[in-house]
Design a protein around this motif. Structure first.
Motif, PDB file in Angstrom:
ATOM      1  N   ARG A  36       0.697  -1.470  -0.666  1.00  0.00           N
ATOM      2  CA  ARG A  36      -0.019  -0.737  -0.122  1.00  0.00           C
ATOM      3  C   ARG A  36       0.932   0.698  -0.162  1.00  0.00           C
ATOM      4  NH1 ARG A  36      -3.517  -3.139   2.968  1.00  0.00           N
ATOM      5  NH2 ARG A  36      -2.125  -2.511   5.279  1.00  0.00           N
ATOM      6  N   GLN A  37       1.915   1.293   0.890  1.00  0.00           N
ATOM      7  CA  GLN A  37       3.107   2.822   1.444  1.00  0.00           C
ATOM      8  C   GLN A  37       3.901   2.761  -0.784  1.00  0.00           C
ATOM      9  OE1 GLN A  37       5.470   1.888   4.270  1.00  0.00           O
ATOM     10  NE2 GLN A  37       4.101   1.619   5.680  1.00  0.00           N
ATOM     11  N   LEU A  38       3.938   1.543  -0.959  1.00  0.00           N
ATOM     12  CA  LEU A  38       4.715   1.756  -2.335  1.00  0.00           C
ATOM     13  C   LEU A  38       4.144   2.603  -3.169  1.00  0.00           C
ATOM     14  CD1 LEU A  38       7.170   0.753  -4.305  1.00  0.00           C
ATOM     15  CD2 LEU A  38       6.503  -1.320  -4.364  1.00  0.00           C
ATOM     16  N   ASP A  39       2.543   1.533  -3.266  1.00  0.00           N
ATOM     17  CA  ASP A  39       1.917   2.032  -4.709  1.00  0.00           C
ATOM     18  C   ASP A  39       1.226   3.713  -4.107  1.00  0.00           C
ATOM     19  OD1 ASP A  39       1.055  -0.290  -5.688  1.00  0.00           O
ATOM     20  OD2 ASP A  39      -0.651  -0.994  -4.317  1.00  0.00           O
ATOM     21  N   ASP A  40       1.284   4.155  -2.671  1.00  0.00           N
ATOM     22  CA  ASP A  40       0.782   5.307  -3.127  1.00  0.00           C
ATOM     23  C   ASP A  40       1.658   6.515  -3.356  1.00  0.00           C
ATOM     24  OD1 ASP A  40      -1.358   5.328  -1.509  1.00  0.00           O
ATOM     25  OD2 ASP A  40      -0.357   5.740   0.612  1.00  0.00           O
ATOM     26  N   VAL A  41       3.341   5.648  -2.951  1.00  0.00           N
ATOM     27  CA  VAL A  41       4.588   6.750  -3.262  1.00  0.00           C
ATOM     28  C   VAL A  41       4.706   6.808  -5.060  1.00  0.00           C
ATOM     29  CG1 VAL A  41       7.063   6.205  -3.748  1.00  0.00           C
ATOM     30  CG2 VAL A  41       5.855   5.538  -1.657  1.00  0.00           C
ATOM     31  N   ASN A  42       4.283   5.522  -5.839  1.00  0.00           N
ATOM     32  CA  ASN A  42       4.153   5.079  -6.949  1.00  0.00           C
ATOM     33  C   ASN A  42       2.586   6.133  -7.320  1.00  0.00           C
ATOM     34  OD1 ASN A  42       6.122   3.317  -7.632  1.00  0.00           O
ATOM     35  ND2 ASN A  42       4.923   1.656  -7.523  1.00  0.00           N
ATOM     36  N   GLY A  43       2.004   6.427  -7.192  1.00  0.00           N
ATOM     37  CA  GLY A  43       1.183   7.144  -7.474  1.00  0.00           C
ATOM     38  C   GLY A  43       1.100   8.867  -7.721  1.00  0.00           C
ATOM     39  N   MET A  44       2.249   9.265  -6.395  1.00  0.00           N
ATOM     40  CA  MET A  44       2.870  10.489  -6.105  1.00  0.00           C
ATOM     41  C   MET A  44       3.721  10.900  -7.492  1.00  0.00           C
ATOM     42  SD  MET A  44       2.910  10.901  -1.831  1.00  0.00           S
ATOM     43  CE  MET A  44       2.989   9.749  -1.334  1.00  0.00           C
ATOM     44  N   LEU A  45       4.843   9.949  -7.464  1.00  0.00           N
ATOM     45  CA  LEU A  45       5.433  10.102  -8.269  1.00  0.00           C
ATOM     46  C   LEU A  45       4.882  10.132 -10.072  1.00  0.00           C
ATOM     47  CD1 LEU A  45       8.250   7.470  -7.673  1.00  0.00           C
ATOM     48  CD2 LEU A  45       8.476   9.903  -7.701  1.00  0.00           C
ATOM     49  N   ALA A  46       4.024   9.329 -10.158  1.00  0.00           N
ATOM     50  CA  ALA A  46       3.358   9.859 -11.716  1.00  0.00           C
ATOM     51  C   ALA A  46       2.210  10.936 -11.159  1.00  0.00           C
ATOM     52  CB  ALA A  46       1.811   8.535 -11.790  1.00  0.00           C
ATOM     53  N   LYS A  47       2.446  11.543 -10.636  1.00  0.00           N
ATOM     54  CA  LYS A  47       1.273  13.085 -10.348  1.00  0.00           C
ATOM     55  C   LYS A  47       2.609  14.119 -11.011  1.00  0.00           C
ATOM     56  CE  LYS A  47      -2.237  11.676  -7.598  1.00  0.00           C
ATOM     57  NZ  LYS A  47      -2.769  12.199  -6.048  1.00  0.00           N
ATOM     58  N   PHE A  48       3.358  13.263 -10.340  1.00  0.00           N
ATOM     59  CA  PHE A  48       4.331  14.780 -10.381  1.00  0.00           C
ATOM     60  C   PHE A  48       5.167  14.685 -12.460  1.00  0.00           C
ATOM     61  CE2 PHE A  48       5.366  14.565  -5.553  1.00  0.00           C
ATOM     62  CZ  PHE A  48       5.853  15.942  -5.939  1.00  0.00           C
ATOM     63  N   ASP A  49       5.084  13.256 -12.978  1.00  0.00           N
ATOM     64  CA  ASP A  49       5.206  12.844 -13.593  1.00  0.00           C
ATOM     65  C   ASP A  49       4.183  13.788 -14.960  1.00  0.00           C
ATOM     66  OD1 ASP A  49       7.831  11.253 -13.235  1.00  0.00           O
ATOM     67  OD2 ASP A  49       6.541   9.452 -13.673  1.00  0.00           O
ATOM     68  N   VAL A  50       2.990  13.538 -14.642  1.00  0.00           N
ATOM     69  CA  VAL A  50       2.461  14.260 -15.556  1.00  0.00           C
ATOM     70  C   VAL A  50       2.464  15.948 -15.099  1.00  0.00           C
ATOM     71  CG1 VAL A  50      -0.340  14.658 -14.986  1.00  0.00           C
ATOM     72  CG2 VAL A  50       0.601  12.181 -15.058  1.00  0.00           C
ATOM     73  N   PHE A  51       2.511  16.321 -14.413  1.00  0.00           N
ATOM     74  CA  PHE A  51       2.939  17.568 -13.769  1.00  0.00           C
ATOM     75  C   PHE A  51       4.369  18.029 -15.035  1.00  0.00           C
ATOM     76  CE2 PHE A  51       5.267  21.405 -11.349  1.00  0.00           C
ATOM     77  CZ  PHE A  51       3.573  21.972 -11.475  1.00  0.00           C
ATOM     78  N   GLU A  52       5.547  17.594 -14.585  1.00  0.00           N
ATOM     79  CA  GLU A  52       6.882  17.691 -15.542  1.00  0.00           C
ATOM     80  C   GLU A  52       6.687  17.137 -16.837  1.00  0.00           C
ATOM     81  OE1 GLU A  52       9.310  15.836 -13.110  1.00  0.00           O
ATOM     82  OE2 GLU A  52       9.594  16.985 -11.784  1.00  0.00           O
ATOM     83  N   GLY A  53       5.214  16.912 -17.189  1.00  0.00           N
ATOM     84  CA  GLY A  53       5.270  16.614 -18.501  1.00  0.00           C
ATOM     85  C   GLY A  53       5.859  15.134 -19.365  1.00  0.00           C
ATOM     86  N   LYS A  54       5.892  14.491 -18.280  1.00  0.00           N
ATOM     87  CA  LYS A  54       6.573  12.867 -18.833  1.00  0.00           C
ATOM     88  C   LYS A  54       5.848  11.946 -19.334  1.00  0.00           C
ATOM     89  CE  LYS A  54      10.698  13.383 -16.050  1.00  0.00           C
ATOM     90  NZ  LYS A  54      11.455  13.538 -14.901  1.00  0.00           N
ATOM     91  N   ALA A  55       4.579  12.046 -18.987  1.00  0.00           N
ATOM     92  CA  ALA A  55       3.793  11.043 -18.595  1.00  0.00           C
ATOM     93  C   ALA A  55       3.326  10.272 -20.472  1.00  0.00           C
ATOM     94  CB  ALA A  55       2.363  11.477 -17.926  1.00  0.00           C
ATOM     95  N   ALA A  56       3.832  11.388 -21.205  1.00  0.00           N
ATOM     96  CA  ALA A  56       3.453  10.797 -22.661  1.00  0.00           C
ATOM     97  C   ALA A  56       4.900  10.593 -22.863  1.00  0.00           C
ATOM     98  CB  ALA A  56       2.815  11.855 -23.422  1.00  0.00           C
ATOM     99  N   ARG A  57       5.839  10.638 -22.676  1.00  0.00           N
ATOM    100  CA  ARG A  57       7.197   9.811 -22.592  1.00  0.00           C
ATOM    101  C   ARG A  57       6.410   7.965 -23.208  1.00  0.00           C
ATOM    102  NH1 ARG A  57      11.919  13.176 -19.742  1.00  0.00           N
ATOM    103  NH2 ARG A  57      10.894  15.789 -20.957  1.00  0.00           N
TER     104      ARG A  57
END
Length: 132
Positions: A36-57
């Protein structure tokens, strides 16, 4: 007396088994909590990636191996056979490599020929493969 020793042994084994089962349950609980903790951290990292425009890379292409990095591969062997043969058909290549009748070997050669042709290392003229 034997009955008493057997009963004590059975009781000991049962007690040890219960202890191991309890330990396993504790580990499963910890594992679920960590997941659960790992999933939470991955979720936060995914939000940072979207914010930084990395999601579509797309993943980096530098992690893929190129034919130049393949030493001793089927492609290298194939190129050598084609160069020495001065223009060969697929069947002739299979004969020279000793792969005639070997289904996986034939498929490997076909895949390598396609990759080499796409990589402009081999050209096909008049039904024969020539080194480019």
């Amino acid at each position: 007396m034997q009955t008493n020793v057997l009963a004590e042994t059975q009781a000991f084994i049962t007690k040890q088994r219960e202890a191991l089962l309890a330990q396993r349950e504790t580990i499963f609980t910890l594992q679920a909590d960590l997941q659960r903790q790992l999933d939470d951290v991955n979720g936060m990292l995914a939000k940072f990636d979207v914010f930084e425009g990395k999601a579509a890379r797309q993943p980096r292409s530098s992690t893929r191996r190129t034919s130049a990095a393949r030493s001793g591969s089927k492609r290298d062997e194939l190129l050598k056979v084609i160069r020495e043969g001065g223009g060969l058909t697929r069947g002739e290549i299979l004969e020279k490599m000793g792969l005639r009748g070997n289904k996986s070997g034939e498929m490997s050669v076909s895949n390598a020929l396609t990759a080499l042709t796409k990589g402009n290392q081999v050209a096909r003229r008049d039904g024969k493969y020539h080194a480019a």
